[in-house]
Design an enzyme around this catalytic site. Structure first.
Site, PDB file in Angstrom:
ATOM      1  CG  LEU A 160      -7.204   5.577   2.538  1.00 21.73           C
ATOM      2  CD1 LEU A 160      -6.215   4.531   3.040  1.00 21.73           C
ATOM      3  CD2 LEU A 160      -8.206   4.961   1.571  1.00 21.73           C
ATOM      4  CD1 TRP A 178      -5.868  23.654  12.128  1.00 17.60           C
ATOM      5  CD2 TRP A 178      -4.732  21.847  11.454  1.00 17.60           C
ATOM      6  NE1 TRP A 178      -5.528  22.924  13.241  1.00 17.60           N
ATOM      7  CE2 TRP A 178      -4.832  21.811  12.859  1.00 17.60           C
ATOM      8  CE3 TRP A 178      -4.062  20.811  10.806  1.00 17.60           C
ATOM      9  CZ2 TRP A 178      -4.291  20.781  13.618  1.00 17.60           C
ATOM     10  CZ3 TRP A 178      -3.513  19.790  11.559  1.00 17.60           C
ATOM     11  CH2 TRP A 178      -3.633  19.778  12.948  1.00 17.60           C
ATOM     12  CG  LEU A 236      -2.301  -0.462   1.179  1.00  8.88           C
ATOM     13  CD1 LEU A 236      -3.180   0.536   0.488  1.00  8.88           C
ATOM     14  CD2 LEU A 236      -2.389  -1.789   0.457  1.00  8.88           C
ATOM     15  CE1 TYR A 255       2.927   7.022   5.379  1.00  4.75           C
ATOM     16  CE2 TYR A 255       1.873   8.160   3.551  1.00  4.75           C
ATOM     17  CZ  TYR A 255       1.899   7.112   4.451  1.00  4.75           C
ATOM     18  OH  TYR A 255       0.915   6.160   4.413  1.00  4.75           O
TER      19      TYR A 255
END
Ligand code: GFB
Length: 311
Positions: free
Chosen positions: A169, A205, A108, A139
């Site tokens: 998600l 934000w 994934l 990431y």
């Protein structure tokens, strides 16, 4: 040739997380045996421990849903963890699966692997064509390495290792902690708390202008099983809905569904992150899969899950 899960042993690494648990739920309706190993059994960052478990259990199918994840804030303040943990988790599992003779592995990734200024919607071949979005580059670099590992094992060893890139998600099992969550759970908590306390406003934000595409985790789980059965190729595959919404409109939608009637206040000292990241999901469409859970329905059921399990 389609791949059959019937009678196979399947291990979903990260089975207690939002993606892993949705995948296990979806696998319940397949005729396969689900193996279990959680954080309590061993640390996925420990290659020797992963090798030992894999050599003993020899899963025929592996889904790499384990990762250190978080929203825009967590990504910016914990770059070392996001890079180090994810590089180790994916490398350890992929190498151990190769050594244990795993037939099929699905890794994934994430939509943030694509360049910040990629042409929209972003097709699979946009990978590595430009600089990444700085708020989540750590990431993204780890996830790109995971995709490349699958490609490399496929090229060098003929391993049937594939990878999928879902968009943002949400769903049952999400993280509702305001410091580390993604936008949907964060806005649900904020709207819920503002409603309960009778506040006049809730804080959002950034500017509210970024566009995001949201995928319900049960749709993702269904797409993953579809990919396992129908896909075997070098390219990673995008998974999305084709629909996008601005953060401002999302905030209004969530406030409405939670029942908060006050003002929305935009804190522009907080980062917007990527301006837009819509995935081109044509490959999935060609493989015969489309999403089925609308954002409206998904938000309703996620809020219900939050009320029953977290609030
Ligand atoms: O979901 P999110 O944290 O991550 O933020 P990204 C999406 C957008 O929502 C950003 C805004 O523009 C945020 O500024 N936002 C508004 C908020 N209010 C809030 C709030 O209260 N909390 C949060 N979290 N956001 C993620 C990456 O980027 O995308 C992950 O950080 C992953 O690593 C994921 O790749 C797919 O969409 O910006």
């Amino acid at each position: 040739m389609p791949y059959s899960l019937a009678g196979k042993t399947v291990w979903v690494a990260g089975e207690t997380g939002m993606v892993g648990s949705a995948t296990v739920r979806r696998l319940d309706s397949e005729d396969c045996e689900i193996l279990s190993a959680t954080r309590k059994d061993f640390d996925l960052r420990d290659q020797a421990a992963v090798n030992t478990w894999m050599a003993k259990n020899k899963p025929e199918v592996v889904v790499v849903a384990a990762a250190t994840v978080g929203g825009i804030l967590a990504n910016s303040i914990r770059p070392a963890e996001f890079l180090y943990d994810n590089l180790l988790i994916e490398s350890n599992i992929i190498q151990a699966a190769h050594e244990a003779g795993t037939e099929k592995l699905l890794f994934l990734g994430s939509a943030c692997i694509y360049p910040r200024e990629a042409e929209q919607p972003m097709a699979e071949d946009a990978l590595l064509t430009g600089p990444l979005e700085p708020t989540n580059e750590w990431y993204a670099v780890a996830k790109i390495a995971g995709i490349k590992l699958c490609e490399a094992y496929r090229k060098q060893y003929g391993a049937d290792f594939i990878s999928a890139q879902p968009n943002n998600l949400y769903g049952p099992g999400d993280n509702f902690d305001l410091h580390s969550s993604h936008v949907i759970p964060a806005l649900m908590v904020k709207a819920h708390q503002a409603k309960k306390s009778g506040a006049d406003s809730m804080e959002i934000w950034g500017t509210g202008s970024p566009m995001r595409e949201f995928l319900h985790v049960d749709d993702l789980a269904d797409a993953l099983i579809h990919l396992l059965k129908t896909y075997s190729g070098l390219s990673h595959v995008n998974i999305g809905t084709g629909e996008e919404i601005s953060i401002k409109d999302l905030a209004h939608t969530i406030a409405r569904s939670v029942g908060f009637e006050g003002e929305l206040e935009f804190d522009t000292s907080k980062p917007d992150g990527s301006p837009r990241k819509l995935l081109d999901a044509s490959m999935m469409l060609e493989l015969g899969w489309t999403s089925s859970i609308t954002l409206e329905d998904g938000l309703k059921s996620s809020y219900q899950w939050y009320l029953e399990n977290v609030a």
